[in-house]
Design a protein around this motif. Structure first.
Motif, mmCIF file in Angstrom:
data_model
loop_
_atom_site.group_PDB
_atom_site.id
_atom_site.type_symbol
_atom_site.label_atom_id
_atom_site.label_comp_id
_atom_site.label_asym_id
_atom_site.label_seq_id
_atom_site.Cartn_x
_atom_site.Cartn_y
_atom_site.Cartn_z
ATOM 1 N N LEU A 102 0.821 -1.217 0.000
ATOM 2 C CA LEU A 102 0.000 0.000 0.000
ATOM 3 C C LEU A 102 0.854 1.265 0.000
ATOM 4 C CD1 LEU A 102 -2.823 -1.087 2.446
ATOM 5 C CD2 LEU A 102 -3.125 -0.478 0.035
ATOM 6 N N LEU A 103 1.887 1.301 0.825
ATOM 7 C CA LEU A 103 2.753 2.481 0.875
ATOM 8 C C LEU A 103 3.459 2.706 -0.458
ATOM 9 C CD1 LEU A 103 4.219 1.977 4.450
ATOM 10 C CD2 LEU A 103 2.851 3.944 3.705
ATOM 11 N N ALA A 104 3.957 1.648 -1.055
ATOM 12 C CA ALA A 104 4.670 1.774 -2.329
ATOM 13 C C ALA A 104 3.732 2.189 -3.458
ATOM 14 C CB ALA A 104 5.361 0.457 -2.679
ATOM 15 N N ALA A 122 -4.284 3.876 -3.022
ATOM 16 C CA ALA A 122 -4.057 2.486 -3.435
ATOM 17 C C ALA A 122 -4.997 1.549 -2.683
ATOM 18 C CB ALA A 122 -2.611 2.091 -3.165
ATOM 19 N N THR A 123 -5.281 0.407 -3.298
ATOM 20 C CA THR A 123 -6.119 -0.610 -2.657
ATOM 21 C C THR A 123 -5.449 -1.967 -2.760
ATOM 22 O OG1 THR A 123 -7.329 -0.917 -4.725
ATOM 23 C CG2 THR A 123 -8.310 0.567 -3.131
ATOM 24 N N ALA A 173 1.785 -9.410 -0.755
ATOM 25 C CA ALA A 173 0.460 -8.841 -0.985
ATOM 26 C C ALA A 173 0.535 -7.940 -2.209
ATOM 27 C CB ALA A 173 0.002 -8.045 0.232
ATOM 28 N N LEU A 174 -0.595 -7.788 -2.878
ATOM 29 C CA LEU A 174 -0.629 -6.998 -4.104
ATOM 30 C C LEU A 174 -1.546 -5.801 -3.942
ATOM 31 C CD1 LEU A 174 0.506 -6.997 -6.988
ATOM 32 C CD2 LEU A 174 -1.575 -8.145 -7.705
ATOM 33 N N ALA A 175 -1.009 -4.618 -4.233
ATOM 34 C CA ALA A 175 -1.795 -3.393 -4.192
ATOM 35 C C ALA A 175 -1.866 -2.797 -5.596
ATOM 36 C CB ALA A 175 -1.174 -2.376 -3.243
ATOM 37 N N LEU A 176 -2.970 -2.150 -5.867
ATOM 38 C CA LEU A 176 -3.192 -1.463 -7.137
ATOM 39 C C LEU A 176 -3.131 0.032 -6.869
ATOM 40 C CD1 LEU A 176 -3.954 -1.877 -10.139
ATOM 41 C CD2 LEU A 176 -6.344 -1.659 -9.429
ATOM 42 N N SER A 177 -2.221 0.704 -7.573
ATOM 43 C CA SER A 177 -2.102 2.155 -7.388
ATOM 44 C C SER A 177 -3.261 2.838 -8.085
ATOM 45 C CB SER A 177 -0.769 2.671 -7.940
ATOM 46 O OG SER A 177 -0.739 2.540 -9.343
ATOM 47 N N GLU A 178 -3.616 3.995 -7.562
ATOM 48 C CA GLU A 178 -4.676 4.776 -8.181
ATOM 49 C C GLU A 178 -4.047 5.633 -9.276
ATOM 50 O OE1 GLU A 178 -8.294 6.843 -6.167
ATOM 51 O OE2 GLU A 178 -6.609 8.239 -6.097
#
Length: 131
Positions: free
Chosen positions: A95-97, A102-103, A119-124
């Motif tokens: 999330l920070l990266a 981000a979600t 874990a996988l986050a998607l940047s906005e």
């Protein structure tokens, strides 16, 4: 139609984790969600993730350890809370990266040897910006 954000894999792992532990966790993420754009790790955990990034040809983002407790995660590991001040290092790093807005695409996954999490986050991506 909205633009696609970057897919950033964050890692958390025990000191005993090997490169294979991280690679196996990354492969699980790829199997579940598809291609990964970037990898991320807390600064104190960076060297092993950088090796994985070099081997896979994926850029690695460093996140300040001090920022980990500022993130609310889906997972609430007592061990992670005690050691790092966050419920999941992998989720917090992702999330920070990935940046503001981000979600997470889901809770962290755990490597087969239980030494690493990812874990996988998607940047906005702001409207009107294409990649």
């Amino acid at each position: 139609m909205t633009a696609r954000g970057l897919r950033i894999a964050g890692f958390g792992f025990r000191s005993e984790a090997t490169l294979e532990s991280l690679a196996q966790a990354l492969d699980q993420l790829i199997d579940q969600y598809g291609a990964i754009d970037k990898l991320a790790a807390a600064h104190s955990m960076l060297p092993l993730v950088e090796v994985l990034g070099r081997l896979r040809g994926i850029e690695v983002i460093a996140v300040a350890d001090a920022e980990l407790p500022t993130v609310t995660t889906l997972t609430h590991s007592a061990q992670s809370l005690q050691a790092r001040g966050t419920g999941s290092v992998a989720e917090a790093v992702a999330l920070l990266a990935a940046g503001p807005g981000a979600t997470l695409l889901g809770p962290r996954i755990i490597s087969a040897d239980r030494q690493a999490t990812a874990a996988l986050a998607l940047s906005e991506v702001p409207e009107g910006i294409t990649e």
